[in-house]
Motif scaffolding. Sequence first.
Motif, mmCIF file in Angstrom:
data_model
loop_
_atom_site.group_PDB
_atom_site.id
_atom_site.type_symbol
_atom_site.label_atom_id
_atom_site.label_comp_id
_atom_site.label_asym_id
_atom_site.label_seq_id
_atom_site.Cartn_x
_atom_site.Cartn_y
_atom_site.Cartn_z
ATOM 1 N N TYR A 34 3.574 -1.534 -6.808
ATOM 2 C CA TYR A 34 3.622 -0.070 -6.741
ATOM 3 C C TYR A 34 4.286 0.410 -5.448
ATOM 4 O O TYR A 34 5.184 1.271 -5.471
ATOM 5 C CB TYR A 34 2.209 0.495 -6.870
ATOM 6 N N LEU A 38 7.885 2.562 -5.136
ATOM 7 C CA LEU A 38 8.053 3.882 -4.525
ATOM 8 C C LEU A 38 9.108 3.863 -3.427
ATOM 9 O O LEU A 38 9.901 4.802 -3.295
ATOM 10 C CB LEU A 38 6.711 4.368 -3.971
ATOM 11 N N THR A 44 8.386 10.747 -5.614
ATOM 12 C CA THR A 44 7.250 11.393 -4.971
ATOM 13 C C THR A 44 6.076 11.389 -5.936
ATOM 14 O O THR A 44 5.936 12.286 -6.774
ATOM 15 C CB THR A 44 7.603 12.833 -4.562
ATOM 16 N N HIS A 45 5.248 10.367 -5.837
ATOM 17 C CA HIS A 45 4.035 10.276 -6.641
ATOM 18 C C HIS A 45 2.855 10.806 -5.841
ATOM 19 O O HIS A 45 2.918 10.859 -4.596
ATOM 20 C CB HIS A 45 3.772 8.816 -7.021
ATOM 21 N N ARG A 48 1.763 9.253 -2.289
ATOM 22 C CA ARG A 48 2.873 8.325 -2.044
ATOM 23 C C ARG A 48 2.790 7.667 -0.666
ATOM 24 O O ARG A 48 2.920 6.442 -0.544
ATOM 25 C CB ARG A 48 4.205 9.063 -2.165
ATOM 26 N N ASP A 49 2.615 8.455 0.386
ATOM 27 C CA ASP A 49 2.631 7.900 1.738
ATOM 28 C C ASP A 49 1.497 6.900 1.941
ATOM 29 O O ASP A 49 1.682 5.852 2.571
ATOM 30 C CB ASP A 49 2.534 9.017 2.779
ATOM 31 N N VAL A 52 2.359 3.577 0.050
ATOM 32 C CA VAL A 52 3.368 2.792 0.764
ATOM 33 C C VAL A 52 2.768 2.153 2.011
ATOM 34 O O VAL A 52 3.021 0.976 2.317
ATOM 35 C CB VAL A 52 4.574 3.678 1.125
ATOM 36 N N TYR A 118 1.300 14.204 -14.119
ATOM 37 C CA TYR A 118 2.626 14.056 -13.514
ATOM 38 C C TYR A 118 3.595 14.953 -14.262
ATOM 39 O O TYR A 118 3.825 14.775 -15.460
ATOM 40 C CB TYR A 118 3.060 12.591 -13.599
ATOM 41 N N TRP A 191 -4.694 4.520 -4.933
ATOM 42 C CA TRP A 191 -4.397 5.688 -5.766
ATOM 43 C C TRP A 191 -5.494 6.004 -6.774
ATOM 44 O O TRP A 191 -5.403 6.971 -7.519
ATOM 45 C CB TRP A 191 -3.092 5.436 -6.532
#
Length: 240
Positions: A34, A38, A44-45, A48-49, A52, A118, A191
């Motif tokens: 995942y 990204l 931009t999920h 996201r930050d 990652v 989403y 997530w």
Amino acid sequence: MRIAMWSGPRNLSTAMMYAFAARGDCAVWDEPFYAAYLVRTGLTHPMRDQIVAAGATDPALVATRLTGPVPGDKPHFYQKHMCQHMVAGVPRDWMADVTNVFLIRHPARVIASFAAKYENPTLADLGIVQQADLFDRVADATGAAPIVIDSADIRADPEGMLRRLCDALGLEFTPAMLSWPAGGHPEDGIWAPVWYGAVHRSTGFAGPEGRLPDLSASHDRLAEAALPLYERLFAVRLMP
């Protein structure tokens, strides 16, 4: 045994991970690629930050871990993969060293559920094109169709279908796979608060699904584009 379970989003994949984790003899890994996905796509999920920052962003290192020592020295390693994560640059050679299984769901159900989380999903977001491609790669490499199982069949008869799946994998079925504690699993991805609300409230598989959902015109067109790919895998699924 290393089991790579290939799914799209909103497709019973987390419940299946919980079922295998509940066996006691399976390590599990939630969506290994995942973070790398990204980074490579720039999408931009939600969260996201954080994803990652918490994940492995080098897909080659992820692949090495997938075929390396099994966490906790367990005899089996269940890997929950999202097909859409297998973008250009993500290695696939490691797939020859695992048992690949394809978890499918009717596209209309996937779209209705995914679009609620989403906005404006595309065919690429659903993973169905990538799933069909991965299926073909495995079939070509092995000379036989890999295992396919439909989420609707599992929900209609969890024990029966998990027995069928375990038999196809060469694993002994255990009733422990049918339930798990509410509240999530320690191996959930970061997530989980965004996507796993329903499964966190569950202690087992939900019951049979009802009729197909009504979709907007744009989502209906998306479902029509995905349907032939789904139907091709559906035709070779483990039968109830």
